[in-house]
Write a protein that holds these residues in place. Structure first.
Motif, short mmCIF file in Angstrom:
data_model
loop_
_atom_site.label_atom_id
_atom_site.label_comp_id
_atom_site.label_asym_id
_atom_site.label_seq_id
_atom_site.Cartn_x
_atom_site.Cartn_y
_atom_site.Cartn_z
N GLY A 114 29.13 59.34 31.60
CA GLY A 114 30.52 58.81 32.02
C GLY A 114 30.89 58.49 33.38
N ALA A 117 29.00 55.68 34.30
CA ALA A 117 29.69 54.32 33.78
C ALA A 117 30.84 53.81 34.59
CB ALA A 117 30.13 54.42 32.24
N MET A 132 25.10 60.91 24.98
CA MET A 132 26.76 61.12 24.72
C MET A 132 26.74 62.06 23.72
SD MET A 132 29.73 61.15 25.77
CE MET A 132 29.58 60.26 27.30
N ARG A 148 35.58 52.30 29.15
CA ARG A 148 34.70 52.13 30.47
C ARG A 148 33.30 51.79 29.89
NH1 ARG A 148 37.90 55.69 33.42
NH2 ARG A 148 37.06 57.62 32.37
N PHE A 149 32.93 52.44 28.90
CA PHE A 149 31.70 51.94 28.28
C PHE A 149 31.67 50.67 27.71
CE2 PHE A 149 30.82 56.78 28.64
CZ PHE A 149 29.54 56.63 28.99
N THR A 158 28.21 50.90 22.45
CA THR A 158 29.22 52.18 22.74
C THR A 158 29.16 52.67 21.54
OG1 THR A 158 30.59 51.11 24.28
CG2 THR A 158 31.52 52.67 23.31
N PHE A 178 23.23 49.05 30.51
CA PHE A 178 23.91 49.95 31.25
C PHE A 178 23.27 50.22 32.81
CE2 PHE A 178 24.38 54.59 32.41
CZ PHE A 178 25.73 54.67 32.04
#
Length: 260
Positions: A114, A117, A132, A148-149, A158, A178
């Protein structure tokens, strides 16, 4: 000792998440330290790029320190305070006017994923493992965090990483978009240093204006401050750096920008 360590080398500042005994798991105090640490570096005119990294070669950030959850997230009130600290940390790279680059090696899981990201750019070693695991822990992930992802890897990717909670490697992280670069582990620091050097020699006002414009484009229309984005562009054209850039181009030399 779990802490943030700041190191400087010329125009580049590096912030290390240091808790090596727990693969750089982030404690509550570390989450709270992120925003003031980055704000201080952002306010320093000598710093032009900020790098986020994990201490050692085993992990970037392995997530939050779960051993603190019972004490610090055991009630609804405590959970709210903890989540506020984490969200402040996630917003810190966005609040910086300067580029923030995540230098990722080894384990990058949960809160580490997170936080990566939330950075502007991500460069990783080919031995990095991403995950995740919120769905394996029964944790709810904030809508702001999910967005955000989505801003980085899109809705389908995501959904994939959140629904399955599966591990994925550097090659797949690159496919998703990413990370912008995947390099051999032994070349990671050099690759990030080269990117930082390219950024640091450019006009700071132009870089800041571009970063702000990107951030506005990712927001809902009602939340955008396009007037400020335009003012930042106008400031670039009126700056001494713009004059220096034109002169250097005509004189066929490397420009020397002062951020003014």
């Amino acid at each position: 000792m779990a802490e943030l360590i700041t190191r400087r080398a010329g125009a580049v500042a590096t912030v290390l998440f240091s808790n090596p005994e727990k693969l750089n798991a982030v404690t509550f105090d570390m989450w709270n330290a992120v925003a003031p640490t980055l704000a201080a570096l952002d306010a320093d005119p000598a710093v032009r790029v900020i790098v986020i990294a994990g201490d050692g070669d085993k992990a970037f950030i392995s997530g939050a320190d779960i051993s603190q959850f019972e004490k610090l997230r055991g009630t609804a009130e405590a959970q709210t305070e903890y989540n506020k600290a984490v969200e402040r940390a996630y917003l810190a790279p966005t609040n910086c006017s300067k580029p923030v680059i995540a230098r990722i090696r080894g384990i990058c899981i949960g809160g580490g994923l997170g936080f990566a990201a939330a950075c502007d750019l991500r460069i990783c070693a080919d031995d990095t493992v991403f995950r995740m695991p919120a769905a394996r822990l029964g944790l709810g992930y904030s809508p702001a965090g999910v967005r955000r992802f989505m801003n980085v890897i899109g809705a389908a990717n995501t959904s994939d990483i959140f629904f399955t909670a599966r591990k994925f490697d550097a090659a797949e992280a690159s496919r998703m978009g990413f990370v912008s670069q995947v390099v051999p582990a032994g070349q990671l620091e050099q690759a990030v240093a080269e990117t930082c050097a390219l950024i640091a020699e450019n006009a700071p006002l132009t870089v800041a204006a571009a970063k702000f414009a990107v951030q506005q484009a990712l927001k809902d229309p009602a939340e955008r401050d396009m007037a400020k984005a335009v003012r930042m562009v106008e400031t670039c054209f009126a700056s001494a750096d713009h004059t220096e850039g034109r002169k250097a181009f005509m004189e066929k030399r490397k420009p020397s920008f002062g951020g003014r």
